[in-house]
Design a protein around this motif. Structure first.
Motif, PDB file in Angstrom:
ATOM      1  N   PRO A 402       0.818  -1.216   0.000  1.00  0.00           N
ATOM      2  CA  PRO A 402       0.000   0.000   0.000  1.00  0.00           C
ATOM      3  C   PRO A 402       0.851   1.264   0.000  1.00  0.00           C
ATOM      4  O   PRO A 402       2.017   1.259   0.410  1.00  0.00           O
ATOM      5  CB  PRO A 402      -0.810  -0.124   1.289  1.00  0.00           C
ATOM      6  N   THR A 403       0.210   2.365  -0.441  1.00  0.00           N
ATOM      7  CA  THR A 403       0.893   3.663  -0.445  1.00  0.00           C
ATOM      8  C   THR A 403       1.103   4.171   0.976  1.00  0.00           C
ATOM      9  O   THR A 403       2.159   4.717   1.305  1.00  0.00           O
ATOM     10  CB  THR A 403       0.064   4.685  -1.244  1.00  0.00           C
ATOM     11  N   ILE A 404       0.107   3.988   1.816  1.00  0.00           N
ATOM     12  CA  ILE A 404       0.158   4.485   3.192  1.00  0.00           C
ATOM     13  C   ILE A 404       0.109   3.300   4.142  1.00  0.00           C
ATOM     14  O   ILE A 404      -0.851   2.519   4.124  1.00  0.00           O
ATOM     15  CB  ILE A 404      -1.020   5.438   3.480  1.00  0.00           C
ATOM     16  N   TRP A 449      -9.418   1.207  -1.142  1.00  0.00           N
ATOM     17  CA  TRP A 449      -8.703  -0.052  -1.277  1.00  0.00           C
ATOM     18  C   TRP A 449      -7.804  -0.208  -0.062  1.00  0.00           C
ATOM     19  O   TRP A 449      -6.979   0.652   0.236  1.00  0.00           O
ATOM     20  CB  TRP A 449      -7.875  -0.073  -2.562  1.00  0.00           C
ATOM     21  N   LEU A 450      -7.972  -1.320   0.636  1.00  0.00           N
ATOM     22  CA  LEU A 450      -7.281  -1.547   1.897  1.00  0.00           C
ATOM     23  C   LEU A 450      -6.366  -2.753   1.807  1.00  0.00           C
ATOM     24  O   LEU A 450      -6.596  -3.690   1.027  1.00  0.00           O
ATOM     25  CB  LEU A 450      -8.280  -1.749   3.034  1.00  0.00           C
ATOM     26  N   TRP A 451      -5.345  -2.720   2.661  1.00  0.00           N
ATOM     27  CA  TRP A 451      -4.475  -3.893   2.819  1.00  0.00           C
ATOM     28  C   TRP A 451      -4.815  -4.472   4.194  1.00  0.00           C
ATOM     29  O   TRP A 451      -4.539  -3.853   5.221  1.00  0.00           O
ATOM     30  CB  TRP A 451      -3.019  -3.475   2.735  1.00  0.00           C
ATOM     31  N   VAL A 465      -3.419   1.533   3.363  1.00  0.00           N
ATOM     32  CA  VAL A 465      -4.410   2.077   2.429  1.00  0.00           C
ATOM     33  C   VAL A 465      -3.714   2.353   1.105  1.00  0.00           C
ATOM     34  O   VAL A 465      -2.641   2.953   1.068  1.00  0.00           O
ATOM     35  CB  VAL A 465      -5.041   3.377   2.978  1.00  0.00           C
ATOM     36  N   PHE A 466      -4.320   1.871   0.025  1.00  0.00           N
ATOM     37  CA  PHE A 466      -3.804   2.138  -1.315  1.00  0.00           C
ATOM     38  C   PHE A 466      -4.327   3.481  -1.788  1.00  0.00           C
ATOM     39  O   PHE A 466      -5.528   3.773  -1.678  1.00  0.00           O
ATOM     40  CB  PHE A 466      -4.225   1.035  -2.285  1.00  0.00           C
TER      41      PHE A 466
END
Length: 467
Positions: A402-404, A449-451, A465-466
């Motif tokens: 994910p980005t965050i 979109w979640l991880w 979080v993506f």
């Protein structure tokens, strides 16, 4: 015979002072007998002359600023001028006080003539902003004599130069005072009269020192000179005639030093990665401001912009009386050729952006991510100071991350739709911090979109979080 040009800087210390913001008359006074040796135009307009006593000068002009003569400062400024001239002419030597001697003969073929050569020299000198007198001569002593007496003419006419030398009185030459008096007692008052005496008669009637002087003046005897070799480091100082209490007012004097740095670097096809600006504070320790450029730079405009950002965070303890500039980490400039047909890129490079951020926020305020050899998401990377990272490890691009990343996993409290997974991560047994998780890519009702992952107890968590 060898042709020389002599440059006589008659107000070198006065011209070296940064006095753009003062309108008061200024004089430079010799400390031994308090005689005026340099005076600005406003002081001369008021009637102050060279050699005048300090008391008489003060009575002629109100609000007179007096500075003591500093021979060491003038010698440093002469070196700076010689350093700048070295880019145009190779043979330069320091000749007596406040003077530079240039050997011209071996440069004429390069410039295709004396006047083209002098045009390049005079253009540079005028840009440096120093007052000077100049003259040619077929010996160092002749060129110095004519320049000190303000001939200000560039010519290679041997007969004209010889007539100009003969026209001067003995006291205007470099003859010792006792020797000049000895010649005066026997009726020799001018150089024309002296040079009219045959050398054989001079040798019989006077000592060898006078014979050697006449021989060197006419160019018959070789005058020993030591040519200047420029240093490979850059260090400049600038004395302020007034005190600055606001650091934002330093832009003009600092730019003067940065232009000299630009000349230094561009003439050598080099760039600097760091400069140190030392601020001399009244009755306080000097303050050093370090400015860095990640991609290296030589242009004064770029260094000035970075310096202004760096100094905007500086708090002064006392007014500034002077500043100096040193260049660090100087390397050769390696130009890279781009694609002729590629579109012009807008904006600066990553290294330029980092230099701006570092100048504004401080050296330790900028961090980057460091990859570690660990599959646990919490330990796979960390934030490190810029420049401390080791780029040996590269994360496998096949792993979707994910980005965050959340600082700590949070309990999943809403219904999501699994889109991809699972990805089993089971590791960490060697340091007593084992994890067993099944990671999924999911989407919540709002469209995020979640991880997410599920632990062995079947509890679900959100870890990222993506974007």
């Amino acid at each position: 015979m060898t042709l020389w040009v002599y440059l006589h800087f008659n107000s070198l210390q006065l011209d070296s002072l940064f006095c753009e913001q003062t309108h008061q008359p200024i004089i430079i006074v010799e400390g031994k007998d308090n005689r005026v040796v340099q005076a600005c135009a406003k002081a001369q307009t008021a009637g102050i002359t060279m050699g005048q006593g300090l008391g008489a000068a003060a009575s002629l002009c109100q609000n007179l600023q007096v500075q003591p003569y500093n021979k060491e400062l003038e010698q440093e400024k002469l070196k700076e001028i010689a350093h700048s001239l070295y880019t145009l002419t190779s043979d330069i030597c320091f000749f007596a006080d406040a003077g530079l001697l240039l050997r011209v003969s071996n440069m004429l073929s390069l410039y295709q003539g004396l006047h083209a050569y002098w045009q390049s020299i005079s253009t540079l000198l005028n840009r440096l902003g120093f007052n000077y007198c100049y003259a040619c001569g077929y010996s160092p002593l002749a060129a110095r004599l004519l320049a000190r007496n303000g001939m200000n003419k560039i010519t290679d006419d041997h007969a004209l130069l010889l007539r100009a030398v003969r026209a001067h009185a003995l006291h205007e030459s470099d003859l010792p005072h006792n020797m000049s008096e000895q010649l005066t007692r026997v009726g020799v008052h001018t150089l024309d009269a002296l040079l009219s005496i045959p050398m054989v008669q001079l040798a019989k009637r006077f000592d060898a020192e006078l014979v050697h002087y006449v021989g060197r003046l006419l160019g018959h005897f070789k005058h020993p000179v030591n040519f200047y070799q420029p240093p490979e480091r850059f260090s400049r100082e600038l004395e302020l005639l007034f005190e600055l209490e606001n650091i934002s007012w330093l832009s003009k004097p600092l730019n003067k030093l940065l232009l000299q740095l630009e000349d230094f670097l561009s003439s050598r096809n080099k760039i600097a990665y760091q400069i140190n600006i030392t601020l001399q504070q009244r009755d306080c320790e000097a303050l050093v401001v370090t400015v860095q450029s990640k991609e290296g730079e030589y242009k004064a405009t770029k260094w000035l912009a970075l310096s202004e950002l760096a100094m905007s965070n500086v708090q002064l303890d006392a007014p500034i009386q002077g500043l100096s500039l040193q260049a660090k980490r100087i390397t050769a400039y390696e130009n890279t050729n781009g694609d002729l047909f590629s579109k012009q890129q807008k904006g600066g490079s990553r290294t330029a952006l980092l230099s701006i951020l570092q100048a504004k926020l401080g050296e330790h305020a900028i961090h980057t991510m460091q990859v570690h050899a660990d599959h646990r998401p919490e330990k796979a990377n960390s934030s490190v100071a810029l420049g401390a990272e080791t780029p040996d490890l590269i994360r496998d691009a096949s792993f979707i991350r994910p980005t965050i990343m959340l600082p700590f996993p949070e309990i999943l409290s809403e219904k999501v739709i699994i889109q991809q997974g699972p990805e089993r991560i089971s590791t960490g047994w060697w340091d007593a911090q084992p994890i067993i998780r099944d990671y999924f890519i999911a989407r919540d009702p709002s469209g995020r979109w979640l991880w997410v992952f599920r632990d062995p107890t079947q509890q679900w968590f959100v870890h990222g979080v993506f974007h």
